[in-house]
Design a protein around this motif. Structure first.
Motif, PDB file in Angstrom:
ATOM      1  N   ILE A 144       0.868  -1.181   0.000  1.00 30.44           N
ATOM      2  CA  ILE A 144       0.000   0.000   0.000  1.00 30.44           C
ATOM      3  C   ILE A 144       0.903   1.229   0.000  1.00 30.44           C
ATOM      4  N   VAL A 145       0.926   1.933  -1.114  1.00 27.19           N
ATOM      5  CA  VAL A 145       1.793   3.108  -1.273  1.00 27.19           C
ATOM      6  C   VAL A 145       0.928   4.355  -1.125  1.00 27.19           C
ATOM      7  N   ASP A 146       1.054   5.026   0.001  1.00 25.66           N
ATOM      8  CA  ASP A 146       0.242   6.205   0.279  1.00 25.66           C
ATOM      9  C   ASP A 146       0.940   7.454  -0.249  1.00 25.66           C
ATOM     10  N   GLU A 147       0.126   8.436  -0.657  1.00 17.84           N
ATOM     11  CA  GLU A 147       0.647   9.694  -1.235  1.00 17.84           C
ATOM     12  C   GLU A 147       1.635   9.399  -2.365  1.00 17.84           C
ATOM     13  N   VAL A 148       1.233   8.543  -3.278  1.00 17.41           N
ATOM     14  CA  VAL A 148       2.142   8.073  -4.322  1.00 17.41           C
ATOM     15  C   VAL A 148       2.572   9.200  -5.254  1.00 17.41           C
ATOM     16  N   HIS A 149       1.798  10.282  -5.304  1.00 19.79           N
ATOM     17  CA  HIS A 149       2.178  11.387  -6.194  1.00 19.79           C
ATOM     18  C   HIS A 149       3.477  12.063  -5.767  1.00 19.79           C
ATOM     19  N   MET A 150       3.963  11.763  -4.546  1.00 22.14           N
ATOM     20  CA  MET A 150       5.198  12.390  -4.063  1.00 22.14           C
ATOM     21  C   MET A 150       6.460  11.724  -4.606  1.00 22.14           C
ATOM     22  N   LEU A 151       6.320  10.593  -5.287  1.00 28.34           N
ATOM     23  CA  LEU A 151       7.499   9.929  -5.852  1.00 28.34           C
ATOM     24  C   LEU A 151       8.145  10.812  -6.918  1.00 28.34           C
ATOM     25  N   THR A 152       9.451  10.714  -7.038  1.00 30.50           N
ATOM     26  CA  THR A 152      10.173  11.476  -8.056  1.00 30.50           C
ATOM     27  C   THR A 152       9.953  10.841  -9.429  1.00 30.50           C
ATOM     28  N   PRO A 153      10.185  11.576 -10.500  1.00 31.60           N
ATOM     29  CA  PRO A 153      10.050  10.983 -11.846  1.00 31.60           C
ATOM     30  C   PRO A 153      10.921   9.744 -12.028  1.00 31.60           C
ATOM     31  N   GLU A 154      12.129   9.757 -11.458  1.00 35.91           N
ATOM     32  CA  GLU A 154      13.003   8.595 -11.587  1.00 35.91           C
ATOM     33  C   GLU A 154      12.424   7.386 -10.845  1.00 35.91           C
ATOM     34  N   ALA A 155      11.801   7.644  -9.685  1.00 31.39           N
ATOM     35  CA  ALA A 155      11.188   6.553  -8.934  1.00 31.39           C
ATOM     36  C   ALA A 155       9.995   5.967  -9.692  1.00 31.39           C
ATOM     37  N   PHE A 156       9.205   6.835 -10.310  1.00 34.07           N
ATOM     38  CA  PHE A 156       8.083   6.338 -11.122  1.00 34.07           C
ATOM     39  C   PHE A 156       8.600   5.464 -12.270  1.00 34.07           C
ATOM     40  N   ASN A 157       9.676   5.906 -12.920  1.00 35.95           N
ATOM     41  CA  ASN A 157      10.221   5.119 -14.020  1.00 35.95           C
ATOM     42  C   ASN A 157      10.728   3.767 -13.548  1.00 35.95           C
ATOM     43  N   ALA A 158      11.314   3.746 -12.354  1.00 39.68           N
ATOM     44  CA  ALA A 158      11.816   2.481 -11.809  1.00 39.68           C
ATOM     45  C   ALA A 158      10.675   1.537 -11.442  1.00 39.68           C
ATOM     46  N   LEU A 159       9.494   2.097 -11.139  1.00 36.30           N
ATOM     47  CA  LEU A 159       8.355   1.283 -10.728  1.00 36.30           C
ATOM     48  C   LEU A 159       7.562   0.726 -11.912  1.00 36.30           C
ATOM     49  N   LEU A 160       7.760   1.300 -13.111  1.00 32.98           N
ATOM     50  CA  LEU A 160       6.899   0.984 -14.237  1.00 32.98           C
ATOM     51  C   LEU A 160       6.823  -0.510 -14.545  1.00 32.98           C
ATOM     52  N   LYS A 161       7.966  -1.147 -14.764  1.00 31.86           N
ATOM     53  CA  LYS A 161       7.961  -2.539 -15.200  1.00 31.86           C
ATOM     54  C   LYS A 161       7.401  -3.462 -14.130  1.00 31.86           C
ATOM     55  N   THR A 162       7.773  -3.199 -12.884  1.00 28.52           N
ATOM     56  CA  THR A 162       7.263  -4.031 -11.788  1.00 28.52           C
ATOM     57  C   THR A 162       5.763  -3.886 -11.642  1.00 28.52           C
ATOM     58  N   LEU A 163       5.255  -2.653 -11.827  1.00 28.41           N
ATOM     59  CA  LEU A 163       3.822  -2.416 -11.690  1.00 28.41           C
ATOM     60  C   LEU A 163       3.048  -3.046 -12.841  1.00 28.41           C
ATOM     61  N   GLU A 164       3.665  -3.141 -13.998  1.00 24.44           N
ATOM     62  CA  GLU A 164       2.980  -3.711 -15.149  1.00 24.44           C
ATOM     63  C   GLU A 164       2.922  -5.230 -15.086  1.00 24.44           C
ATOM     64  N   GLU A 165       4.004  -5.860 -14.663  1.00 21.15           N
ATOM     65  CA  GLU A 165       4.057  -7.320 -14.617  1.00 21.15           C
ATOM     66  C   GLU A 165       4.636  -7.780 -13.283  1.00 21.15           C
ATOM     67  N   PRO A 166       3.887  -7.596 -12.193  1.00 19.00           N
ATOM     68  CA  PRO A 166       4.405  -8.054 -10.898  1.00 19.00           C
ATOM     69  C   PRO A 166       4.247  -9.565 -10.764  1.00 19.00           C
ATOM     70  N   PRO A 167       4.940 -10.175  -9.816  1.00 21.21           N
ATOM     71  CA  PRO A 167       4.718 -11.611  -9.555  1.00 21.21           C
ATOM     72  C   PRO A 167       3.265 -11.872  -9.189  1.00 21.21           C
ATOM     73  N   HIS A 168       2.785 -13.098  -9.440  1.00 15.21           N
ATOM     74  CA  HIS A 168       1.379 -13.405  -9.244  1.00 15.21           C
ATOM     75  C   HIS A 168       0.957 -13.303  -7.788  1.00 15.21           C
ATOM     76  N   HIS A 169       1.927 -13.368  -6.861  1.00 21.85           N
ATOM     77  CA  HIS A 169       1.593 -13.296  -5.443  1.00 21.85           C
ATOM     78  C   HIS A 169       1.629 -11.864  -4.898  1.00 21.85           C
ATOM     79  N   THR A 170       1.721 -10.861  -5.750  1.00 22.73           N
ATOM     80  CA  THR A 170       1.880  -9.470  -5.300  1.00 22.73           C
ATOM     81  C   THR A 170       0.684  -8.630  -5.743  1.00 22.73           C
ATOM     82  N   LEU A 171       0.240  -7.751  -4.849  1.00 23.44           N
ATOM     83  CA  LEU A 171      -0.857  -6.818  -5.126  1.00 23.44           C
ATOM     84  C   LEU A 171      -0.423  -5.421  -4.723  1.00 23.44           C
ATOM     85  N   PHE A 172      -0.550  -4.457  -5.635  1.00 24.07           N
ATOM     86  CA  PHE A 172      -0.203  -3.060  -5.358  1.00 24.07           C
ATOM     87  C   PHE A 172      -1.488  -2.245  -5.201  1.00 24.07           C
TER      88      PHE A 172
END
Length: 613
Positions: A144-172
């Motif tokens: 549970i990522v609260d206030e997610v808009h506070m992430l930096t652009p670089e952090a958002f870019n690092a999260l992209l691939k994981t958020l698109e194809e996370p492991p089947h046991h993970t929920l964001f």
């Protein structure tokens, strides 16, 4: 050995050999633990429960909405629902080991991340590494990522691939109050839910339940006051309720609630409105003074009055069924006596005051003057009211509002002489007492002294003078229309952006007022602007402001032009009449009183300009 028992907002922790008592804030003690307990978000509840029932839970959700509307609570309920060992349909049981650990926040497989303090790319890289590992004790790991808009652009870019194809046991679950700051690439990888502000009625219903559970006495007016101050956030409402209970030792009264939220008691504001409609200016001034002495500023008073006037207008529109609702019963008598036209006119007048209070040095003076004008408008409404209209009974003596804690009692203000009711279309023709005295719009109040006898306003002679003054105003406007020059108008419009830039560089306040003007006409000698707001028109026509604009016009166009400003309502009405009269013959020569019409249209400071013509 220890166990925990929750009672209202008190958590009792029993241990061997004793008992420790710790207090838990109301918004935590009353946090919803099931989807059925969610307040004011039926669309979110239905969509998530349907997804759980059919086994179609997405890998990433984005919860957007104002604070205190249930975003984080819903995320925790969802985390329990997907991991519950003994689910009750789609609801978590809240009794198994998984549910209890998630509720207590001790389960390592459900992690809450504050993006405001973990906003860098390094924190997101660590998150990417952790999601690869299987959950320790649950079916699915939930982040549970609260206030997610506070992430930096670089952090958002690092999260992209994981958020698109996370492991089947993970929920964001991403939560934010500012969805516009989240990149579209992130939003497109999530299912978005927009949480709405919770209606006041639902907040009040929950506050009643809290009061009943804690044994607190309450008044409905107080609960509605707290719900209104919360602005759709249940967490804020529970916090204000808790603060009020602490202040008043468990009695949630309207006066105590008004003191806590920093506002005014609604019944006191209703009494002020009733006093204004009765013409009881001393009583209105006494209440106003009491509020000032209690620390209320003019802006807050105007805000509270606007809210009450809106409520009175709503009750007026819904009579008599509104009078049956407990919330509106206190408004019913005043709403039945006050005409809707007067309520709307008062809202319009106070709305202008509220908009421009920050630009004045004496806000109290501006507010008192506005209240005098509202009371003056009421005289005409009372005279025209049908005989069967219920009258508001005047008190035997001036009853000031109950003082707030620390308030200082004051003597009643001296009675004010209320002028006679205005006639529709009346124009002020007497000498202007101050620089900015302007003629009222059609159907509005007069600005000059009124006759002592109210019946004089209805005499035929007065009607004849009104018609004569209207004709003179038409003649002034007709003269401008006849001398209108399209070439000058086009030249001024083309040069206007540069003129505005010069004005802004010379006097930024004048530039702010000038933005509200619309160019409607130009002659070889004048430029005419129309303003929707009388305050804007008055400010632009001050000598110092007009001089700056005229100097900018002369510098850009290479020739002097005078600036004239007129109210938009006057322009629309008079231009229609002037256009209809262009083919008719008016008086053979101008009267000397033509100067009065110029004053009425454009302001007293132009008398010297037009007098020489």
């Amino acid at each position: 050995m220890a166990f925990v028992r929750r009672m209202g907002g008190v958590v009792l922790c029993y241990e061997e050999g004793g008992c420790a008592v710790s207090y838990q804030a109301l918004y935590r003690a009353w946090r919803p633990q099931t989807f059925a307990d969610l307040v004011g978000q039926p669309h979110v509840k239905q969509t998530l429960t349907n997804a759980l029932a059919h086994g179609r839970v997405a890998h990433a959700y984005l919860f957007c909405g104002p604070r205190g509307t249930g975003k984080t609570s819903t995320a925790k309920i969802l985390a329990k629902a997907v991991n519950c060992l003994q689910p009750q349909g789609v609801e978590p049981c809240n009794a198994c080991r998984a549910c209890e650990s998630i509720t207590a926040g001790t389960n390592v497989d459900v992690e809450e991340i504050d993006a405001a303090s973990n906003r860098g790319v390094d924190e997101i890289r660590q998150l990417r590494e952790k999601v690869q590992y299987a959950p320790a004790s649950l079916k699915r790991k939930v982040y549970i990522v609260d206030e997610v808009h506070m992430l930096t652009p670089e952090a958002f870019n690092a999260l992209l691939k994981t958020l698109e194809e996370p492991p089947h046991h993970t929920l964001f679950v991403l939560a934010t109050t500012e969805p516009h700051r989240i990149p579209a690439t992130i939003v497109s990888r999530c299912q978005r839910f927009d949480f709405r502000r919770i209606p006041e009625a639902l907040i009040v219903e929950r506050l009643r339940a809290v009061c009943a559970d804690n044994g607190w006495a309450y008044e409905d007016e107080a609960l509605f006051k707290l719900a209104e101050a919360a602005d759709g956030g249940l967490r804020d409402a529970l916090g204000l309720l808790e603060q009020t209970a602490a202040y008043s030792q468990g009695r949630i009264g309207a006066q105590e609630a008004a003191h806590v939220v920093g506002g005014l008691q609604a019944s006191d504001v209703v009494a002020l409105v009733a006093a204004l409609y009765r013409g009881d200016l001393p009583g209105a001034l006494v209440r106003l003074t009491e509020w000032y002495m209690a620390g209320r500023d003019a802006g807050r008073i105007v805000q509270e009055m606007l809210a009450v006037l809106r409520d009175l207008a709503v009750v007026r529109l819904r009579l008599p069924e509104a009078a049956q609702e407990p919330r509106w019963q206190a408004y019913a008598e005043v709403a039945a006596a006050c005409p809707l036209e007067w309520l709307l006119a008062a809202i319009d007048k106070l709305g202008d005051v509220y908009t421009h209070l920050r630009f004045v040095d004496q806000p109290r003076l501006v507010l008192e003057t506005a209240l005098f004008g509202i009371a003056r408008l009421a005289r005409g409404q009372r005279a025209a009211a049908p005989p069967d209209t219920p009258a508001l009974a005047a008190p035997a003596q001036v009853a000031p509002a109950p003082p707030q804690p620390g308030a200082v009692q004051t003597e009643p203000a001296p009675a004010q002489v209320a002028p006679a009711p205005p006639q529709p279309g009346a124009v002020q023709t007497g000498p202007a007492p101050a620089e900015h005295v302007q003629a009222p719009q059609s159907g509005s109040e007069q600005t000059g002294p009124a006759p002592a006898d109210p019946a004089r306003a209805h005499r035929p002679a007065a009607a004849g003078k009104t018609a004569s003054r209207t004709q003179r105003k038409l003649e002034v406007l007709r003269d401008l229309v006849q001398r209108a020059d399209e070439a000058t108008l086009a030249a001024v419009r083309a040069a206007w952006p540069e003129v505005m830039q010069r004005v802004k560089a010379e006097r930024i306040q004048t530039h702010a007022w000038l933005i509200g003007g619309e160019m409607v006409l130009a002659t070889p000698e004048e430029v005419v602007l129309s303003f929707a707001s009388r305050i804007h028109r008055d400010a632009v026509m001050k000598p110092e402001s007009r001089a700056v604009v005229e100097a900018a016009l002369a510098a850009v166009l290479g020739r002097p032009l005078r600036l004239l400003a007129i109210l938009q309502a006057d322009w629309e009405q008079l231009s229609r009449q002037a256009s209809a009269a262009l083919g008719d013959e008016l008086a053979a020569s101008r009267e000397p009183n033509l100067v009065d019409a110029v004053v009425a249209l454009f302001g007293a400071d132009l008398v010297e300009v037009e007098d020489g013509e």
